[in-house]
Design a protein around this motif. Structure first.
Motif, PDB file in Angstrom:
ATOM      1  N   VAL A 159       0.820  -1.197   0.000  1.00 32.85           N
ATOM      2  CA  VAL A 159       0.000   0.000   0.000  1.00 32.85           C
ATOM      3  C   VAL A 159       0.861   1.258   0.000  1.00 32.85           C
ATOM      4  O   VAL A 159       0.552   2.252  -0.651  1.00 32.85           O
ATOM      5  N   ARG A 160       2.010   1.182   0.687  1.00 35.95           N
ATOM      6  CA  ARG A 160       2.889   2.338   0.732  1.00 35.95           C
ATOM      7  C   ARG A 160       3.383   2.724  -0.658  1.00 35.95           C
ATOM      8  O   ARG A 160       3.558   3.889  -0.971  1.00 35.95           O
ATOM      9  N   VAL A 163       0.692   4.627  -2.431  1.00 29.37           N
ATOM     10  CA  VAL A 163       0.635   6.025  -1.986  1.00 29.37           C
ATOM     11  C   VAL A 163       1.756   6.822  -2.650  1.00 29.37           C
ATOM     12  O   VAL A 163       1.528   7.909  -3.202  1.00 29.37           O
ATOM     13  N   TYR A 167       1.316  10.002  -5.207  1.00 30.12           N
ATOM     14  CA  TYR A 167       1.892  11.319  -4.926  1.00 30.12           C
ATOM     15  C   TYR A 167       2.765  11.776  -6.082  1.00 30.12           C
ATOM     16  O   TYR A 167       2.698  12.921  -6.524  1.00 30.12           O
TER      17      TYR A 167
ATOM     18  N   LEU B  93      -6.133   2.089  -2.664  1.00 29.47           N
ATOM     19  CA  LEU B  93      -6.051   2.707  -1.336  1.00 29.47           C
ATOM     20  C   LEU B  93      -7.379   2.553  -0.592  1.00 29.47           C
ATOM     21  O   LEU B  93      -7.402   2.285   0.610  1.00 29.47           O
ATOM     22  N   TRP B  94      -8.479   2.715  -1.319  1.00 36.65           N
ATOM     23  CA  TRP B  94      -9.799   2.559  -0.691  1.00 36.65           C
ATOM     24  C   TRP B  94      -9.963   1.138  -0.174  1.00 36.65           C
ATOM     25  O   TRP B  94     -10.475   0.914   0.930  1.00 36.65           O
ATOM     26  N   PHE B  97      -7.813   1.284   3.124  1.00 36.54           N
ATOM     27  CA  PHE B  97      -8.105   2.214   4.214  1.00 36.54           C
ATOM     28  C   PHE B  97      -9.576   2.578   4.316  1.00 36.54           C
ATOM     29  O   PHE B  97     -10.014   3.117   5.320  1.00 36.54           O
ATOM     30  N   GLU B  98     -10.342   2.379   3.263  1.00 36.17           N
ATOM     31  CA  GLU B  98     -11.737   2.786   3.199  1.00 36.17           C
ATOM     32  C   GLU B  98     -11.926   4.255   3.502  1.00 36.17           C
ATOM     33  O   GLU B  98     -12.821   4.658   4.237  1.00 36.17           O
ATOM     34  N   ILE B 102      -6.954  12.510   2.360  1.00 32.13           N
ATOM     35  CA  ILE B 102      -5.515  12.396   2.107  1.00 32.13           C
ATOM     36  C   ILE B 102      -4.726  12.346   3.407  1.00 32.13           C
ATOM     37  O   ILE B 102      -3.761  11.598   3.543  1.00 32.13           O
ATOM     38  N   ILE B 105      -4.967   8.882   4.903  1.00 35.57           N
ATOM     39  CA  ILE B 105      -4.161   7.934   4.131  1.00 35.57           C
ATOM     40  C   ILE B 105      -2.690   8.103   4.479  1.00 35.57           C
ATOM     41  O   ILE B 105      -1.973   7.136   4.715  1.00 35.57           O
ATOM     42  N   GLU B 106      -2.272   9.372   4.563  1.00 36.64           N
ATOM     43  CA  GLU B 106      -0.885   9.647   4.883  1.00 36.64           C
ATOM     44  C   GLU B 106      -0.498   9.056   6.232  1.00 36.64           C
ATOM     45  O   GLU B 106       0.501   8.370   6.365  1.00 36.64           O
ATOM     46  N   GLY B 109      -0.801   5.186   6.284  1.00 34.76           N
ATOM     47  CA  GLY B 109       0.240   4.598   5.447  1.00 34.76           C
ATOM     48  C   GLY B 109       1.551   4.536   6.188  1.00 34.76           C
ATOM     49  O   GLY B 109       2.294   3.555   6.096  1.00 34.76           O
ATOM     50  N   ASP B 110       1.852   5.580   6.978  1.00 37.01           N
ATOM     51  CA  ASP B 110       3.084   5.574   7.747  1.00 37.01           C
ATOM     52  C   ASP B 110       3.051   4.510   8.827  1.00 37.01           C
ATOM     53  O   ASP B 110       4.042   3.832   9.080  1.00 37.01           O
TER      54      ASP B 110
ATOM     55  N   TYR C  99     -17.923  -4.278  -4.064  1.00 38.52           N
ATOM     56  CA  TYR C  99     -18.264  -3.041  -4.740  1.00 38.52           C
ATOM     57  C   TYR C  99     -18.780  -3.337  -6.131  1.00 38.52           C
ATOM     58  O   TYR C  99     -18.512  -2.619  -7.046  1.00 38.52           O
TER      59      TYR C  99
END
Lengths: 572, 113, 248
Positions: A159-160, A163, A167, B93-94, B97-98, B102, B105-106, B109-110, C99
Motif C-alpha cells: 500500500v505504501r 501512496v 503522490y 487505497l480505498w 483504508f476505506e 488524504i 491515508i498519509e 500509510g506511515d 463493490y
C-alpha cells in the motif's frame, strides 16, 4: 542502408519486443509457448537495440550529430530528431542498467511479464526523451516516461508504494500542466515547436514575461523529474518503496534523462546563462540537504534514495555551471563532460547499491540499518554465491564515497575541482563528509556482531549471478580506464582536440580525500552520542505531504520566472 | 479577452482544489479541470485566426489552426490515461483504508510500514 | 497554526493569479499562421487527407500518436494490475467489501441497477453504436473522427453489448482473451507498419507501399483502423476489469 533509417531501429527494437511480450501475455496458459516468446523477444530486443546503438554511435563519432525529420514530409510541422553523441552514450548505459535489472528479477516472480513490457517501453521513452528536438514530442516522451515509472512503482503491491506512486503522479502531472502551458506560450510566440526554428525566431528578441514564464514552466516541469532541491519531495518514498530492480532503474538512469533533454532546450534562450546560475546553486543545495537527510535515515532503501538526490545535486551543479559558462568555452565543456561522466558512473554504482541492498533485505528480512546485523555471515550461510553480493556492495559503496582508485573518485573530483575558490566547493566538501559517514553506517550491517542467526528469518533467494558479474565488471573497467573515457568523452562529444591535463593524484586532492574520510569517520562515531541520534531521529521523521509537493511546484515556477525577469532587467 | 480571463479563473480554481482539497478523488477531478483549462486555451487561441473547420476546401483562408487541434487530441488522451491509472491507485487505497481523505491515508500509510 | 495556513493560502493564490496572468492572458502578438498556410497549400497533396487534423496526427506527427498509444497501453497494463491486486486483497473474506456492478447472471437479481429495461435497451443499441464506431474509425481522413474517437465509440458499443447480454464467467474469460489478443496484435502491427517503410523506401514512419502505387490515403486509413482496434479493445478491457470486480 543510410544512417537516417537505421538510427530509429535501436529505439523501436525495445518497443517491438514489448509488443511481442504483450502477445506472450495473452497466451500465458500455453506455458511453453509464452516462455519461448518471453525470452526470445526480451533478449533479442536488448541485443538488436545494443547492436544498432553501437553502430550509430561509431558513425556519429566519425561524422558528428545527425538530425532529420521523421516521415516523408520534411517540413516545420514534422518532428525532428537529433542523434548526438552524449545522448547515445547515455542510452547505451540505460540499456546496460535495464538489462542487469531485468536479469536480476526472477521469471518465477509475479508480474515479470508486465515488468518486462513496461521496462521495454521505458527504454523507448528514454531514447525519445534524449533525442527529440521537438517540444511537443518531448512532452509525449516525458509522459510515457512518467506513466511507466508510476506503474513500475505501484507494481510492488504494497500500500505504501501505491501512496508513493499516487503522490508522484499527482505532483508530476501538475508540473506537466505547466509544461503544456510553456509549450503553448512558445508556440504562440514563434509559431513552431521545432527547436531549430524556435531558436531562429527567439534570437535577439527582447525579453518579455511570456518568454521568461514559458522557459521557467518548462524547466521546472523537466527538473521535477530530475528531483532538484525544492522539487525532490516525491523521490525518497517512490524509490524506496518500489521493487528492487525498479529502484535500480529509476535511481540509476531515469532521473538523469530529463537533465540531458534540458541541455538543448535551455540553449534556445538568450538568457540561458542566468538559468545555469540558478540551477547550479540549487544543485549544490540539493547535494547538501539531501545528504543530511540520507545520513539520518534508518531505512536502507530510503537512505540510498536520498543519496540519489544528493548525487544528482553534484550532476546538476556541474551541469548548471557548464550552462552558466556556456558550452562554447573550454571550461564549460569540461564541466559538461564531468556531469556526463558522473551520470554514467553514478548509474553504475547506484544501481549496484540498490540491487545488492535489495538482496540483503530479501535474505535477512530486515530493512532497518540499525537492526540489520551480521549480514555478511547470514548471506554466506544462505548461499556461497552471495560473496558476489558483498563484493558488488563494497565496490559501489567505495565508489560513491569517492575513495581513490574507484570510479566515483574521478568523476566527483572532476566536478569539485571546477568549483575551486567558490562557496560551492565547501558545500560539496561537507557533502562528501556526510556521504562517507552514512556509507560507514550502512556498511556496518555486515560486521556489527548480532545474535546468532536463527534459520527462520533467512530466506533462500536465487543469487542473480549474471547481473552482479556484469555490474562488477563495469565498475572495475570504468575505474581502471577512467582517463581514456574522460578524454574520449571530451574529444568526441565536442569534437575538440584540446588536450587538457587531468591530474587526479596531486597532493591537494589526496589530502582532501583523506580529510573527508577522517572527518566522516568521526561523524559516524559521533552518532552514538545521544543528542546526535535524537537529532537524527527528528530529521528522519520529517515527512513532506502532498500539499507541500504541489506548492513547491507552483512556487518554483513563479520564483524562477520572477528571478529571470528581475535579472534581465538588472542586466539591461 | 474575457475568454482568456475565464480560462485563467478555471485554472486557478483547479489548481487550488488540487492543492488544498482533502479528498483524493476530488484532487483527480481538479487535475482534470486544470487539464481542460489548458486544452481550451490552446483551442480558443487557435480559433482566433479563423472560424471554419480544419478541412481543405474553398474556406482555407478562414480555417482555425489545425496544429493545436491535433496536439490537443494527444494531450487529451494522455490526460485520460493518467486519470484512469490514478483512479486505479485510489481504488487500491480505498480497498485498504476505506477513506479518500488524504491526511488519513498519509497517517495510516506511515503506521503500516 | 491558523495564521500559518492562512499565509500559505494567500501566497499560493497570489502565485496562481500571477501565473494565470502571465500564462493565460495573451499580449498583442497575433497567433501564428505559418503552419495553417503550409497545410492548406500542401496538406492534402502530401497525405491525401481532407481532414487536416488527421493529416497532422497520422502523417506529419505520427510519432506523437505512437507515443499516445503507448501511454494508453501502459495505463491499461497498470490499471489492470493494480485492480487485480485489490481483488486479491478482497479475497480475504474478513476484509472483503463488495463493490460490484456485477456481470455474473446469478448475482444480477440482487443488484438494483441491473433491470430488464437496461438489458433490453443496451442490447439493442450496442450493435448500432459498434457500427457507428467503425464508421468514425474508417472515415477519419475525410470527416471529423479517427482512430481514437472511433476506438472509444467501439469500446462503448462493446460495453453496451456486455450490459445487455446474458453473461457468465466463462464468456467473460473468453471475451477478455479475444480482446487482449486484438489489442496486442494491433499494437505489434502498428509498430511493424511504421518500421516496414525502412525496408521499402528507407524512411522511418511513412507509406511503405508508395513505390507499388498505393496512395498515402490508404496508409492513413490503415493506421486509423489499427489505432481504433487497439484503443477499442484496450478501453473495453479496462472497463470489464473495473466492472466485474466481485468477491469470489
Amino acid at each position: 542502408m543510410n544512417l537516417e533509417s537505421i538510427a530509429f531501429i535501436f529505439l523501436m527494437a525495445p518497443l517491438l519486443a514489448s509488443g511481442f511480450l504483450l502477445l506472450a501475455k495473452t497466451v500465458h496458459h500455453h506455458e511453453r509457448l509464452s516462455f519461448v516468446i518471453y525470452y526470445l523477444s526480451t533478449i533479442s530486443g536488448f541485443l538488436i537495440s545494443l547492436f544498432f546503438t553501437i553502430l550509430v554511435l561509431t558513425k556519429v563519432n566519425q561524422r558528428g550529430p545527425v538530425s532529420f525529420y521523421i516521415g516523408a514530409h520534411h517540413s516545420e510541422v514534422a518532428i525532428s530528431y537529433t542523434f548526438s553523441l552524449d545522448g547515445l552514450i547515455i542510452f547505451f548505459v540505460a540499456l546496460f542498467i535495464s538489462f542487469t535489472s531485468w536479469a536480476y528479477n526472477d521469471r518465477k516472480k509475479t508480474k515479470q511479464i508486465e515488468f518486462s513490457i513496461i521496462l521495454m517501453i521505458q527504454l523507448f521513452s528514454i531514447g525519445a526523451t534524449l533525442f527529440t528536438r521537438d517540444l511537443f514530442n518531448l512532452f509525449v516522451a516525458l509522459e510515457i516516461m512518467g506513466i511507466t515509472s508510476y506503474v513500475l512503482i505501484a507494481f510492488s503491491s504494497k500500500v505504501r508504494s501505491s501512496v508513493a506512486s499516487l503522490y508522484y503522479l499527482l505532483s508530476s502531472s501538475a508540473a506537466m500542466i505547466f509544461f503544456l502551458l510553456g509549450t503553448y506560450l512558445i508556440y504562440r510566440l514563434t509559431g513552431s515547436l521545432n527547436y531549430h526554428q524556435i531558436r531562429e525566431t527567439l534570437k535577439g528578441t527582447a525579453m518579455s514575461p511570456a518568454t521568461v514564464f514559458a522557459a521557467s514552466s518548462i524547466i521546472v516541469a523537466i527538473l521535477m523529474r530530475s528531483a532538484l532541491f525544492p522539487l525532490h519531495f516525491w523521490l525518497p518514498n517512490a524509490h524506496a518503496m518500489a521493487m528492487h530492480p525498479v529502484s535500480a532503474i529509476l535511481s540509476g538512469i531515469l532521473i538523469k534523462i530529463p537533465l540531458i533533454a534540458l541541455t538543448p532546450f535551455v540553449q534556445l534562450f538568450d538568457f540561458s546563462q542566468s538559468i545555469g546560475t540558478v540551477i547550479k546553486i540549487l544543485g549544490a543545495l540539493s547535494a547538501f540537504f539531501a545528504v543530511i537527510f540520507a545520513f539520518c535515515q534508518s531505512d536502507i532503501k530510503k537512505l540510498l534514495a536520498y543519496h540519489s538526490i544528493s548525487q544528482m545535486g553534484y550532476i546538476t551543479a556541474a551541469w548548471g555551471y557548464a550552462m552558466e559558462l556556456s558550452l562554447a568555452t573550454e571550461a564549460g565543456r569540461i564541466l559538461y563532460t564531468a556531469s556526463i561522466l558522473h551520470i554514467i558512473f553514478h548509474a553504475l554504482f547506484k544501481s549496484t547499491l540498490f540491487l545488492s541492498c535489495g538482496t540483503i533485505i530479501d535474505v535477512t528480512a530486515q530493512r532497518n540499518v540499525y537492526k540489520n546485523r551480521n549480514a555478511a555471515r547470514i548471506l554466506i550461510s544462505a548461499d556461497r554465491k552471495h560473496l558476489l553480493t558483498i563484493i558488488a556492495f563494497f565496490l559501489s559503496a567505495l565508489s560513491i564515497t569517492a575513495i581513490p582508485f574507484f570510479n566515483g573518485y574521478y568523476s566527483k573530483n572532476l566536478i569539485t575541482s571546477s568549483f575551486h575558490h567558490q562557496w560551492i566547493y565547501t558545500i560539496l566538501f561537507i557533502t562528501g563528509v556526510f556521504t562517507t559517514a552514512s556509507f560507514l553506517k550502512l556498511s556496518a550491517i555486515f560486521f556489527r556482531p548480532g545474535p546468532v542467526e536463527n534459520t527462520q528469518t533467512i530466506r533462500k533467494e536465487k543469487v542473480p549471478v549474471l547481473s552482479y558479474v556484469l555490474l562488477i565488471a563495469a565498475l572495475t573497467v570504468t575505474a581502471v580506464y577512467h582517463s581514456p573515457i574522460i578524454t574520449g568523452l571530451l574529444s568526441s562529444v565536442f569534437s575538440s582536440q584540446s588536450d587538457i591535463h587531468l591530474e587526479f593524484y596531486e597532493s591537494e586532492i589526496w589530502m582532501k580525500s583523506v580529510t573527508t574520510i577522517i572527518i566522516g569517520t568521526i561523524l559516524y562515531i559521533s552518532i552514538r552520542s545521544r543528542t546526535i541520534s535524537h537529532l537524527m531521529h527528528l530529521t528522519e521523521t520529517v515527512e513532506v505531504n502532498l500539499q507541500s509537493m504541489l506548492i513547491s511546484v507552483i512556487l518554483s515556477v513563479t520564483g524562477l520566472g520572477i528571478y529571470l525577469l528581475v535579472r534581465g532587467v538588472i542586466l539591461i | 479577452m474575457i475568454r482568456y480571463i475565464l480560462l485563467g479563473i478555471l485554472f486557478i480554481i483547479g489548481m487550488y482544489a488540487l492543492i488544498f482539497h482533502r479528498s483524493v478523488i476530488k484532487k483527480v477531478i481538479a487535475l482534470g479541470i486544470v487539464n481542460t483549462s489548458v486544452v481550451l486555451l490552446f483551442i480558443i487561441s487557435g480559433s482566433s485566426i479563423g472560424d471554419a473547420p480544419a478541412f481543405t476546401g474553398e474556406q482555407g483562408a478562414r480555417m482555425v489552426d489545425p496544429m493545436v487541434q491535433a496536439l490537443m487530441l494527444t494531450a487529451i488522451v494522455i490526460g485520460v490515461c493518467i486519470t484512469s491509472f490514478s483512479l486505479a491507485l485510489i481504488v487500491h487505497l480505498w480497498g485498504r483504508f476505506e477513506t479518500f481523505d488524504i491526511d488519513t491515508i498519509e497517517k495510516r500509510g506511515d503506521d503500516e510500514s | 497554526m491558523k495564521m500559518k495556513t492562512a499565509a500559505v493560502h494567500v501566497i499560493v493564490i497570489f502565485a496562481l493569479v500571477l501565473l494565470a496572468g502571465c500564462l493565460f492572458i495573451p499580449d498583442d502578438t497575433p497567433w501564428p499562421t505559418d503552419v495553417r498556410t503550409r497545410l492548406v497549400s500542401d496538406g492534402e497533396k502530401d497525405t491525401g487527407a481532407k481532414n487536416l487534423v488527421s493529416a497532422i496526427y497520422l502523417a506529419y506527427r505520427a510519432f506523437d500518436t505512437l507515443g499516445e498509444t503507448i501511454v494508453l497501453i501502459v495505463a491499461i497494463i497498470g490499471t489492470m494490475s493494480v485492480v487485480e491486486s485489490v481483488k486479491k486483497i478482497s479475497d480475504d473474506p474478513t476484509t472483503a467489501v463488495t463493490y460490484d456492478f456485477s456481470l455474473v447472471k446469478e448475482k444480477r437479481s440482487s443488484h438494483k441497477l441491473r433491470t430488464h429495461l437496461l438489458e433490453v435497451v443496451t442490447g439493442k443499441i450496442g450493435p448500432v453504436v459498434l457500427l457507428f464506431g467503425f464508421y468514425v474509425m474508417g472515415q477519419g481522413h475525410i470527416s471529423p473522427g479517427g482512430g481514437f474517437q472511433g476506438g472509444t465509440i467501439i469500446a462503448s458499443g462493446i460495453m453496451l453489448f456486455i450490459l445487455g447480454n446474458p453473461y457468465s464467467k466463462v464468456t467473460e474469460m473468453r471475451q477478455n482473451k479475444i480482446l487482449s489478443t486484438i489489442e496486442a496484435s494491433a499494437f505489434v502491427l502498428f509498430i511493424l507498419v511504421s518500421l516496414l517503410s525502412i525496408l521499402t523506401s528507407g524512411i522511418f514512419f511513412s507509406n511503405p507501399l508508395e513505390a507499388a502505387g498505393v496512395k498515402y490515403e490508404y496508409y492513413i486509413i490503415a493506421l486509423n483502423a489499427l489505432i481504433g482496434l487497439k484503443v477499442g479493445s484496450g478501453i473495453s478491457l479496462m472497463c470489464i476489469a473495473m466492472m466485474s470486480r466481485r468477491r469470489t
